[in-house]
Design a protein around this motif. Sequence first.
Motif, PDB file in Angstrom:
ATOM      1  N   VAL A   1       0.594  -1.375  -0.095  1.00  0.00           N
ATOM      2  CA  VAL A   1      -0.374  -0.065  -0.129  1.00  0.00           C
ATOM      3  C   VAL A   1       1.408   1.589  -0.077  1.00  0.00           C
ATOM      4  O   VAL A   1       0.162   2.092  -1.138  1.00  0.00           O
ATOM      5  CB  VAL A   1      -0.694   0.028   1.053  1.00  0.00           C
ATOM      6  N   HIS A   2       1.993   1.623   0.508  1.00  0.00           N
ATOM      7  CA  HIS A   2       2.702   2.373   1.504  1.00  0.00           C
ATOM      8  C   HIS A   2       3.648   2.189  -0.149  1.00  0.00           C
ATOM      9  O   HIS A   2       4.907   3.682  -0.469  1.00  0.00           O
ATOM     10  CB  HIS A   2       3.425   2.699   2.549  1.00  0.00           C
TER      11      HIS A   2
ATOM     12  N   ARG B   1       5.106   4.738  -2.707  1.00  0.00           N
ATOM     13  CA  ARG B   1       4.006   5.846  -3.319  1.00  0.00           C
ATOM     14  C   ARG B   1       3.834   7.049  -3.322  1.00  0.00           C
ATOM     15  O   ARG B   1       3.686   7.510  -4.930  1.00  0.00           O
ATOM     16  CB  ARG B   1       3.232   4.486  -3.348  1.00  0.00           C
ATOM     17  N   ARG B   2       3.927   7.152  -2.445  1.00  0.00           N
ATOM     18  CA  ARG B   2       3.091   9.080  -2.772  1.00  0.00           C
ATOM     19  C   ARG B   2       4.557  10.581  -1.855  1.00  0.00           C
ATOM     20  O   ARG B   2       4.087  11.016  -2.040  1.00  0.00           O
ATOM     21  CB  ARG B   2       2.131   8.797  -1.647  1.00  0.00           C
TER      22      ARG B   2
ATOM     23  N   GLU C   1      -9.860   4.701   1.600  1.00  0.00           N
ATOM     24  CA  GLU C   1      -7.995   4.519   1.318  1.00  0.00           C
ATOM     25  C   GLU C   1      -7.530   3.486   2.666  1.00  0.00           C
ATOM     26  O   GLU C   1      -6.762   4.544   3.372  1.00  0.00           O
ATOM     27  CB  GLU C   1      -7.586   5.187   0.298  1.00  0.00           C
TER      28      GLU C   1
ATOM     29  N   ALA D   1      -4.245   3.304   2.563  1.00  0.00           N
ATOM     30  CA  ALA D   1      -3.026   4.538   2.945  1.00  0.00           C
ATOM     31  C   ALA D   1      -3.314   5.675   4.111  1.00  0.00           C
ATOM     32  O   ALA D   1      -2.785   6.476   5.066  1.00  0.00           O
ATOM     33  CB  ALA D   1      -2.728   4.838   1.681  1.00  0.00           C
TER      34      ALA D   1
ATOM     35  N   ASP E   1      -6.640   3.571   6.819  1.00  0.00           N
ATOM     36  CA  ASP E   1      -6.236   2.244   8.538  1.00  0.00           C
ATOM     37  C   ASP E   1      -6.083   2.883   9.559  1.00  0.00           C
ATOM     38  O   ASP E   1      -5.638   3.888  10.272  1.00  0.00           O
ATOM     39  CB  ASP E   1      -5.033   1.898   7.768  1.00  0.00           C
TER      40      ASP E   1
ATOM     41  N   GLN F   1      -6.230  -3.583   4.242  1.00  0.00           N
ATOM     42  CA  GLN F   1      -5.401  -3.353   3.480  1.00  0.00           C
ATOM     43  C   GLN F   1      -5.980  -4.282   2.361  1.00  0.00           C
ATOM     44  O   GLN F   1      -5.254  -5.232   2.461  1.00  0.00           O
ATOM     45  CB  GLN F   1      -3.952  -2.881   3.778  1.00  0.00           C
TER      46      GLN F   1
ATOM     47  N   LYS G   1      -5.120  -4.123  -1.583  1.00  0.00           N
ATOM     48  CA  LYS G   1      -4.038  -2.998  -2.477  1.00  0.00           C
ATOM     49  C   LYS G   1      -4.056  -2.089  -1.763  1.00  0.00           C
ATOM     50  O   LYS G   1      -3.983  -1.061  -0.994  1.00  0.00           O
ATOM     51  CB  LYS G   1      -4.868  -2.883  -4.187  1.00  0.00           C
ATOM     52  N   ASN G   2      -4.681  -0.625  -2.367  1.00  0.00           N
ATOM     53  CA  ASN G   2      -4.872   0.330  -1.415  1.00  0.00           C
ATOM     54  C   ASN G   2      -6.747   0.594  -0.729  1.00  0.00           C
ATOM     55  O   ASN G   2      -6.665   1.680  -0.363  1.00  0.00           O
ATOM     56  CB  ASN G   2      -4.492   1.599  -2.133  1.00  0.00           C
ATOM     57  N   SER G   3      -7.641  -0.270  -0.642  1.00  0.00           N
ATOM     58  CA  SER G   3      -8.783  -0.408  -0.128  1.00  0.00           C
ATOM     59  C   SER G   3      -8.782  -1.436   1.047  1.00  0.00           C
ATOM     60  O   SER G   3      -7.341  -1.490   1.267  1.00  0.00           O
ATOM     61  CB  SER G   3      -9.513  -0.895  -1.526  1.00  0.00           C
TER      62      SER G   3
END
Length: 353
Positions: free
Chosen positions: A40-41, A114-115, A192, A194, A197, A289, A291-293
């Motif tokens: 996810v991250h 990722r972000r 989401e 990320a 959670d 978590q 994937k990102n859902s």
Amino acid sequence: MPKNNNLFPKKTTRLLLLTSTVITAVTAIPTSHAHHGFAVHYDINKPVSIEGVLQNVELRNPHSEITIHTKNDAGNDVIWHCETQAKSLLNRKGITKESLGLGKTVIVEGSAARRKTNYCEVGTLHTSTGESFVFRSAAGRANIKVNTQIKTTKRQSVFGKWIRDSFNGAPMDVATLNNINEAGEKLNLQYEAARDDPTNLCSPVNPMRAWITPGSPTEIRHESEYVIIQHEFMDTTRRIKLIDPKASSNKITTSTADSIMGASVGYITDRGTLVVETSQFSAGVFITQLKNSGVLHSSDLTMREEFSLDAESGRLRYRWQARDPQYFPEAITGQLLLSSTELDIGIYDCQSR
């Protein structure tokens, strides 16, 4: 930890000097074995290699962080923030700030965030003294083994201390996610991982989530008319009222408000299986978590958990199923195998992101 007497081989040193902040490999690494929370991250297909001075080490739960001071090609200072395993895991592996090389030059090989720019997750950390600490394999598999104190004889009951120190079993039967109805799917689109959670806010989330955390022991014990399940994870303790499963008045009653962990009753079968049934949840997140859902649930969630001894291995077999008439009226299920341990249950002392 293996010694590497040739820590900076000529080819590697040359590449790091040419691009001291990031080296991106040309070969993509498959993500099929990457831990879902990690994915996810962080992106395992964007590996980084960083050489610099280990400026700071923050050991904390649920994730630790190191800070690396390096320079880019223009000679400007660059600070990297890289996440690694929980303080509780690192402590049990004997890893300290000093052993990681605080204040000295290190090389970190990991995966880019990722972000965020100049953020990563540590795969392997190489110190200038030649030690290598492997936290995650190139294929994304976390190194979670901490259980060095295992009883030589098999446990005779489910009571005792248990730990997830390997990836035995799948926490969730993915095929059962097809049981989520249209209303549940629409609700899940709002979540989401990320961002939302609950563990980011130091919540134990739900009974199943507390069991799947690697490297944190849990004790099951019998106290009068209750079974106590004490998790190190998030300093969480459950009190399960023992009942006669054949009696007519087994409805769960409690004076407390609905909660994220619900209210539980349980019984022990003739074969020694502990069965726990839980309801009275507050609405929340069931699977944090994916994937990102994730998978959200209503206050109508119910859970059934079964704890039994695996005849072949002597491990604790943990099976669960969850239903929510609003979002997944047919069960979502999963199971794990956990190892016997003599490790003490420590204070988790979570620090939110």
